[in-house]
Design an enzyme around this catalytic site. Structure first.
Site, PDB file in Angstrom:
ATOM      1  N   GLU A 151       0.047   7.898  -7.144  1.00 10.92           N
ATOM      2  CA  GLU A 151      -0.910   8.131  -6.130  1.00 10.92           C
ATOM      3  C   GLU A 151      -1.556   9.755  -6.289  1.00 10.92           C
ATOM      4  O   GLU A 151      -1.302  10.276  -5.412  1.00 10.92           O
ATOM      5  CB  GLU A 151      -0.293   7.958  -4.669  1.00 10.92           C
ATOM      6  CG  GLU A 151      -0.179   6.714  -4.336  1.00 10.92           C
ATOM      7  CD  GLU A 151       0.288   6.236  -2.913  1.00 10.92           C
ATOM      8  OE1 GLU A 151       0.477   7.179  -2.178  1.00 10.92           O
ATOM      9  OE2 GLU A 151       0.266   5.136  -2.461  1.00 10.92           O
TER      10      GLU A 151
ATOM     11  N   GLU B 117       1.953  -1.252  -5.211  1.00 11.37           N
ATOM     12  CA  GLU B 117       2.347  -1.169  -3.751  1.00 11.37           C
ATOM     13  C   GLU B 117       1.401  -2.088  -2.746  1.00 11.37           C
ATOM     14  O   GLU B 117       0.307  -1.449  -2.647  1.00 11.37           O
ATOM     15  CB  GLU B 117       2.375   0.033  -3.527  1.00 11.37           C
ATOM     16  CG  GLU B 117       3.484   1.168  -4.038  1.00 11.37           C
ATOM     17  CD  GLU B 117       3.616   2.252  -3.450  1.00 11.37           C
ATOM     18  OE1 GLU B 117       3.375   2.594  -2.325  1.00 11.37           O
ATOM     19  OE2 GLU B 117       3.939   3.405  -4.302  1.00 11.37           O
TER      20      GLU B 117
END
Ligand code: AHR
Length: 538
Positions: free
Chosen positions: A210, A333
Site C-alpha cells: 500500500e 487483501e
C-alpha cells in the site's frame, strides 16, 4: 434512470443475457436481470463454455505481525496446545483442513518498517522492536525461518512481503538471497549458519505494501515507488530469475489517486513485474451501504468493477509498452472490515500481542464473503492470487484463546471456495429479477457461479440477496447434466446479525435438500438471504 440500467432492462425484455462485466469490456459470466419478478431464476450451464482454469492461489490468505495473528494466534510457545516449535496445533490442523494454498506474510502496514534481519539468528539475540505501524512491541521470536517452518507444517506456500518503505532494494534482494540461494554467498551462508541448510525456493514476492497510502511508512509518489520497485525487481532477479513479482497497485477505489497511481507505477516497472496488487475492505456502514443490508450484499459487484478497472490500466500500459506480457492481478487483501477500525482497535499501546482488529463477523458478513468468492471465481482468467485478509485473530475466520478456537461466520463461504471450486470456472448465464440500489445499477437478486473439474464434478455457488423472499432456481444443463448430488449445503438463518463465538456456532452450514434432475433441468428453491453450494458428479 442511468443509461446503463435502461440498457439492461431493454436486454431483459428481449431475453438477452448481458452482464455488468460485459459492460466493462470483460466477457465473463452473465449475471443479468432477464426474467420477470415472478419467473424462476434460470442458470444456464455448459461445461464447454469456460472462463479459465482456477489457480489454487485464488483462495490464499494473510498473516501479519499485527495484534494476535502471529503471537497467540499461530505461535504460542507457552501453550499446552502448541508443538515443540511453539506452533498452535489446533490452528495448524484447521488451516491444513481448509487447504489454504498460499499465505502472505509478514505484512501489511507492518512490513514497511520491518528489518528482516531482526527476525533471524539466535532467538536470545533478537531485539524487541517498536512496530510503528500498529504501535506494538515485536519480540522477533518469530521471523522468516520460523515462518518457513510453519508454512511447511501448515502445507501452504509463503507469499513474502518486502519492505519498500524504510527498506532498500538491496535489502529486498538480500532477503531473496537468504531464502532462495543454496550456498556460497553472503546471505545464503548466513541462513546456513542460522541452522537452515536447505533453501526455501520462495516463488511469489510483494514489492512493498500500500505504498499509495499516506498512512504507510515510507509513502511516496507513484513515480518514486515505480522506480524503486523496478530497481528492487531487477536486483531480486539478478539473485533468482525464477521469482514472480507483484507491484503495489491502489489500496482501493476510494483513494484519490485510484488508477492514476497504478498507471504511473506501471509506466516505470511494467517490464519488471508479473502482477499488480489490489486491496479492498467492505463495510456495512452508512457511507458505504446506507445502513441497508440489501445494498451491502450487492457490494461484491463493486469488486468486479475494481478488477475490471485495474485490468484496463494494466492493459493500457501494456499497449504503451508494446509488451507481449499480460499482467495478472493479486487481490492480496480482501474482506469485510468496518467495526474494529479506530481507536484502541488499531493502537497496540506498545504491548506485545495486543487485541487489535478483532472483528466479530455476523451472518450477513458471511453472505457478502460468499458474493466475494463468486466475484473472484468469475474473474479467475486474470486474478491469479487473492488473499482473504486475514487468517487468525485479526479480521479473521479463525479466532483463538488460551483453550481453543472457534470458526467465525465468514469461515464457511471461504472454505467452500477452497473445497468445491476445482478445475475451471464456467461462463454461466444467469437470468434473475433485479432490485434497485441507490448509486448502483440494477442488482440481480441471484449471483451464481459454477466450476467444473476434470474428474467430472460440477459445483454451483448461489448467493440469494433477496432479504425477504426465497427464489425458485432452474438449472438448465446445456450439455451433460450433473447426475449425482455429491454435496449440498446452505448458509441461512433468521437473524442477519447472528454471530459465532467461544460459546457456540450459531451460523454454520446446514444440509440443503438434494435437488433432482430430469430432462436436463434441475429445480430447487434457495431461501431468502442465503448462500448455497451444490456439487454434482458426472
Ligand atoms: O489487514 C490490515 C491492514 O489493512 C494491512 O496492514 C494494510 O495493508 C491494510 O490497510
Amino acid at each position: 434512470m442511468s443509461s446503463r440500467r435502461r440498457f439492461l432492462q431493454h436486454a431483459s425484455t428481449i431475453g438477452l443475457a448481458y452482464s455488468a462485466n460485459t459492460l466493462f469490456g470483460r466477457l465473463l459470466s452473465a449475471q443479468t436481470g432477464s426474467s420477470a419478478a415472478n419467473q424462476p431464476v434460470r442458470v444456464f450451464i455448459d461445461s464447454r463454455r469456460a472462463i479459465a482454469p482456477i489457480d489454487r492461489n485464488l483462495f490464499g490468505s494473510f498473516l501479519e505481525h499485527l495484534g494476535r495473528a502471529i503471537y497467540e494466534g499461530i505461535y504460542d510457545p507457552g501453550s499446552k496446545l502448541s508443538d515443540s516449535n511453539g506452533f498452535r496445533k489446533d490452528v495448524l490442523q484447521e488451516i491444513r483442513q481448509l487447504g489454504v494454498p498460499i499465505i502472505r506474510y509478514p505484512g501489511g502496514n507492518f512490513v514497511s518498517g520491518y528489518d528482516w534481519l531482526d527476525g533471524v539468528g539466535p532467538k536470545q539475540d533478537r531485539p524487541r522492536v517498536l512496530d510503528k505501524a500498529w504501535n506494538s512491541m515485536n519480540s522477533n521470536q518469530f521471523g522468516t525461518n520460523e515462518y518457513m517452518a510453519w508454512c511447511k507444517a501448515a502445507s501452504t506456500e509463503p507469499l513474502m512481503g518486502l519492505n519498500l518503505g524504510t527498506g532498500t532494494p538491496e535489502q529486498a534482494a538480500a532477503l531473496v538471497e537468504y531464502c532462495n540461494v543454496d550456498k556460497g554467498t553472503k546471505w545464503s551462508d548466513m541462513r546456513r549458519k542460522h541452522g537452515f541448510t536447505e533453501p526455501y525456493a520462495v516463488k511469489h514476492w510483494c514489492l512493498g505494501n500500500e505504498m499509495d497510502g499516506p498512512w504507510q511508512i515510507g509513502h511516496m509518489t507513484a513515480t518514486e515507488y515505480g522506480i524503486k520497485a523496478q530497481d528492487a525487481a531487477r536486483q531480486m532477479r539478478y539473485v533468482d530469475h525464477s521469482v514472480e513479482l507483484i507491484a503495489c497497485g491502489s489500496s482501493g477505489p476510494l483513494m484519490p489517486t485510484y488508477l492514476e497511481w497504478d498507471r504511473e507505477v506501471l509506466e516505470q516497472c511494467y517490464d519488471y513485474v508479473d502482477g499488480l496488487s489490489l486491496h479492498r475492505y467492505f463495510g456495512n456502514t452508512t457511507e458505504e451501504a446506507g445502513g441497508d443490508s440489501s445494498k451491502f450484499l450487492a457490494l461484491n459487484l463493486t469488486m468486479d468493477r475494481q478488477i475490471a478497472e485495474s485490468l484496463a490500466v494494466c492493459d493500457l500500459v501494456r499497449g504503451h509498452k508494446r509488451s507481449p506480457k499480460k499482467l495478472w492481478l493479486s487481490f492480496d487483501e480482501w474482506n469485510v472490515w468496518y467495526r474494529q477500525r479506530n481507536g484502541d482497535a488499531v493502537d497496540g499501546h506498545r504491548k506485545e500481542a495486543p487485541h487489535l482488529l478483532e472483528e466479530i463477523y455476523n451472518f450477513e458478513d458471511a453472505l457478502l464473503v460468499g458474493g466475494l468468492v463468486n466475484t473472484l471465481l468469475r474473474n479467475a482468467d486474470r486474478v491469479k492470487i487473492a488473499c482473504l485478509a486475514q487468517l487468525v485473530n485479526v479480521i479473521a475466520p479463525i479466532m483463538t484463546n488460551k483453550s481453543g478456537l472457534f470458526r467465525q461466520t465468514i469461515y464457511y463461504p471461504y472454505s467452500w471456495g477452497l473445497q468445491f471450486a476445482r478445475g475451471r470456472v464456467l461462463n454461466v448465464q444467469v437470468e434473475s429479477p433485479t432490485y434497485d440500489v441507490k448509486g448502483m445499477d440494477a442488482v440481480p437478486y441471484i449471483d451464481a457461479v459454477a466450476t467444473a473439474s476434470d474428474d467430472g464434478k460440477t459445483s454451483l455457488f448461489i448467493l440469494n440477496r433477496d432479504l425477504s423472499k426465497a427464489h425458485a432456481v432452474e438449472v438448465v444443463w446445456e450439455d451433460q447434466a450433473g447426475s449425482r448430488v455429491l454435496a449440498s449445503q446452505v448458509l441461512t438463518g433468521d437473524d442477519l446479525k447472528a454471530v459465532n463465538g467461544f460459546d457456540g456456532e450459531r451460523v454454520k452450514p446446514q444440509p440443503f435438500d438434494k435437488p433432482t434432475t430430469s430432462n436436463g433441468r434441475t429445480k430447487f428453491e434457495v431461501p431468502a438471504h442465503s448462500y448455497t453450494v451444490i456439487q454434482w458428479g458426472s
